[in-house]
Motif scaffolding. Structure first.
Motif, PDB file in Angstrom:
ATOM      1  N   ASN A 174    -110.684  12.639 -23.232  1.00  0.00           N
ATOM      2  CA  ASN A 174    -110.289  13.634 -24.221  1.00  0.00           C
ATOM      3  C   ASN A 174    -108.982  14.299 -23.806  1.00  0.00           C
ATOM      4  O   ASN A 174    -108.860  14.829 -22.706  1.00  0.00           O
ATOM      5  CB  ASN A 174    -111.376  14.700 -24.363  1.00  0.00           C
ATOM      6  N   ALA A 301    -109.373  10.142 -27.001  1.00  0.00           N
ATOM      7  CA  ALA A 301    -109.757  11.039 -28.085  1.00  0.00           C
ATOM      8  C   ALA A 301    -108.989  12.342 -27.935  1.00  0.00           C
ATOM      9  O   ALA A 301    -108.268  12.557 -26.965  1.00  0.00           O
ATOM     10  CB  ALA A 301    -111.272  11.302 -28.062  1.00  0.00           C
ATOM     11  N   THR A 324    -108.755   2.805 -28.911  1.00  0.00           N
ATOM     12  CA  THR A 324    -109.005   3.895 -29.839  1.00  0.00           C
ATOM     13  C   THR A 324    -110.394   3.737 -30.449  1.00  0.00           C
ATOM     14  O   THR A 324    -111.029   2.675 -30.333  1.00  0.00           O
ATOM     15  CB  THR A 324    -107.975   3.902 -30.972  1.00  0.00           C
ATOM     16  N   PHE A 325    -110.871   4.772 -31.118  1.00  0.00           N
ATOM     17  CA  PHE A 325    -112.156   4.689 -31.807  1.00  0.00           C
ATOM     18  C   PHE A 325    -112.104   3.608 -32.882  1.00  0.00           C
ATOM     19  O   PHE A 325    -113.103   2.923 -33.125  1.00  0.00           O
ATOM     20  CB  PHE A 325    -112.509   6.047 -32.423  1.00  0.00           C
ATOM     21  N   THR A 331    -114.964   4.237 -36.165  1.00  0.00           N
ATOM     22  CA  THR A 331    -114.527   5.004 -37.331  1.00  0.00           C
ATOM     23  C   THR A 331    -115.326   4.628 -38.577  1.00  0.00           C
ATOM     24  O   THR A 331    -115.419   5.424 -39.515  1.00  0.00           O
ATOM     25  CB  THR A 331    -113.029   4.786 -37.591  1.00  0.00           C
ATOM     26  N   THR A 336    -114.327   9.589 -34.845  1.00  0.00           N
ATOM     27  CA  THR A 336    -112.896   9.445 -34.597  1.00  0.00           C
ATOM     28  C   THR A 336    -112.506  10.336 -33.432  1.00  0.00           C
ATOM     29  O   THR A 336    -113.319  11.129 -32.933  1.00  0.00           O
ATOM     30  CB  THR A 336    -112.076   9.850 -35.836  1.00  0.00           C
ATOM     31  N   ASP A 337    -111.252  10.235 -33.017  1.00  0.00           N
ATOM     32  CA  ASP A 337    -110.793  11.115 -31.943  1.00  0.00           C
ATOM     33  C   ASP A 337    -110.867  12.579 -32.372  1.00  0.00           C
ATOM     34  O   ASP A 337    -110.974  13.471 -31.534  1.00  0.00           O
ATOM     35  CB  ASP A 337    -109.371  10.744 -31.522  1.00  0.00           C
ATOM     36  N   ARG A 340    -115.116  13.596 -32.481  1.00  0.00           N
ATOM     37  CA  ARG A 340    -115.987  13.324 -31.332  1.00  0.00           C
ATOM     38  C   ARG A 340    -116.588  14.593 -30.729  1.00  0.00           C
ATOM     39  O   ARG A 340    -117.798  14.671 -30.505  1.00  0.00           O
ATOM     40  CB  ARG A 340    -115.216  12.556 -30.279  1.00  0.00           C
TER      41      ARG A 340
END
Length: 386
Positions: A174, A301, A324-325, A331, A336-337, A340
């Motif tokens: 994150n 994220a 990425t997600f 997604t 998604t980032d 989350r």
């Protein structure tokens, strides 16, 4: 959820499947089955703070303001969280609110006058319950602190429950105001590792503020600058970076005003140096404490995932793929980032409502797992006993 960037409120409506029962005796953790993600984010909103509210939050984070001002901010944030939650709460059984962290002192520090561990998240839960008509779980961190932990990170329990997969050693990273990771070695909760690695957007936001901006949009400011190596070396010498996990920090540690820098350094060069600090500290954290355990991929994220300069710097630092997600198909399930962390605290609130433990004590340093979060019931219906 509002994080250390203090830019606004993410709200996520999380739908969960029939959850596997707890282990024998009712005191263990749920048995994880199936692929990630477990659950679906049905809706998501982002509500930016007004300039005045954000300024008040940042002042509180810098230990400015009177008790009366903090009290006013506590209630103002409760109203803001309630307004953000209201459109989604109509279809919800429960609201979970992380609150806005304004101070987090996980360890005593005599030099700063911190004689005991303490944490403060603002945003009155009773206001949220009154405005939404739903029960609220809020103020998650104190229970872990009282059990001897550092009160963070708490998201790893939800990361493990929602996003761990058998046979995959995955890290979720994150990039919020502060940079933190969750390492998920398959579905083994005992092997989860999580900690703050250093600053992410908080220093960039400080530089952007000097340029009259709220953030380094698209990484433009950092992309126009050159890393100042002497300043970077001085920043990398910060003792927090060498501290082994578990550890957690916030704006009270990572603020530009507390870091050495030449007065002549241009804002683009300062931004580029801040990006380099984040990338270097992330890379160092993985090399020291994660890679020896085996790592297949890192999934990024947070707001920093949308900063091209920061993502490019991370790719250059990490020896494993940065995904990425969307790369993982999450997604399609609404993860998604951006969703989350809000979804994570929704799950932590759900676990608290079930009476489950919802922390992993080895990630926070606590003596035992706790069922974190304080319960505020929904308002009484007309005619109900008071």
């Amino acid at each position: 959820m509002s994080g250390t960037s203090a830019d606004g409120i993410d709200a996520a409506l999380l739908e969960l499947p029939d959850w596997p029962a707890l282990g024998e005796g009712g005191g263990g953790l749920p048995d994880l089955t199936g692929a990630a993600p477990r659950g679906r984010v049905l809706a998501h909103t982002f509500t930016p703070y007004t300039p005045d509210l954000r300024a008040a939050v940042l002042r509180a984070g810098q230990n400015e303001g009177t008790p009366a001002e903090l009290t006013q901010l506590h209630w103002a944030l409760g109203e803001a969280f309630a307004q953000a939650a209201a459109p989604l709460a109509e279809d919800a059984d429960l609201v979970a609110s992380h609150g806005q962290t304004v101070q987090h002192h996980p360890r005593p520090e005599a030099a700063r006058g911190w004689t005991r561990p303490a944490t403060l998240q603002l945003g009155e839960a009773a206001v949220i319950a009154a405005r939404t008509g739903k029960p609220v779980v809020a103020d998650f961190r104190p229970a872990d602190l009282a059990a001897g932990g550092v009160g963070a990170p708490l998201v790893p329990f939800a990361d493990w429950a929602l996003l761990a997969e058998a046979g995959i050693n995955r890290a979720l990273h994150n990039l919020g105001g502060v940079s933190n990771l969750t390492f998920l070695p398959g579905t083994d909760p005992a092997g989860v590792l999580a900690f703050d690695t250093g600053p992410a957007n908080c220093l960039l936001d400080d530089v952007a503020a000097l340029a009259g901006q709220t953030q380094d949009e698209g990484g433009a400011l950092a992309g126009a600058g050159t890393v100042h190596e002497a300043t970077l070396s001085a920043w990398l010498a910060h003792p927090e970076l060498a501290t082994p996990p578990p550890k957690a920090t916030g704006r009270e540690v990572w603020t530009l005003s507390q870091l050495p820098r030449p007065a002549s350094l241009s804002l683009p060069d300062l931004a580029a140096t801040a990006v380099a600090l984040t990338a270097r500290t992330v890379g160092d954290a993985y090399r020291r404490w994660v890679l020896p355990r085996g790592l297949d991929e890192v999934v990024v994220a947070g707001g920093g995932a949308r900063n091209p300069a920061l993502v490019a710097a991370l790719r250059a630092e990490l020896p494993v793929p940065l995904r990425t997600f969307a790369d993982l198909g999450w997604t399609d399930h609404g993860f998604t980032d951006a969703t989350r962390e809000a979804a994570a605290f929704a799950f932590l609130g759900y676990a608290r409502a079930q009476g489950w433990p919802n922390t992993l004590p080895h990630t926070t340093g606590a003596a035992q797992a706790v069922s974190a979060g304080k319960w505020t019931p929904a308002p009484l219906t007309p005619g109900a006993p008071s």
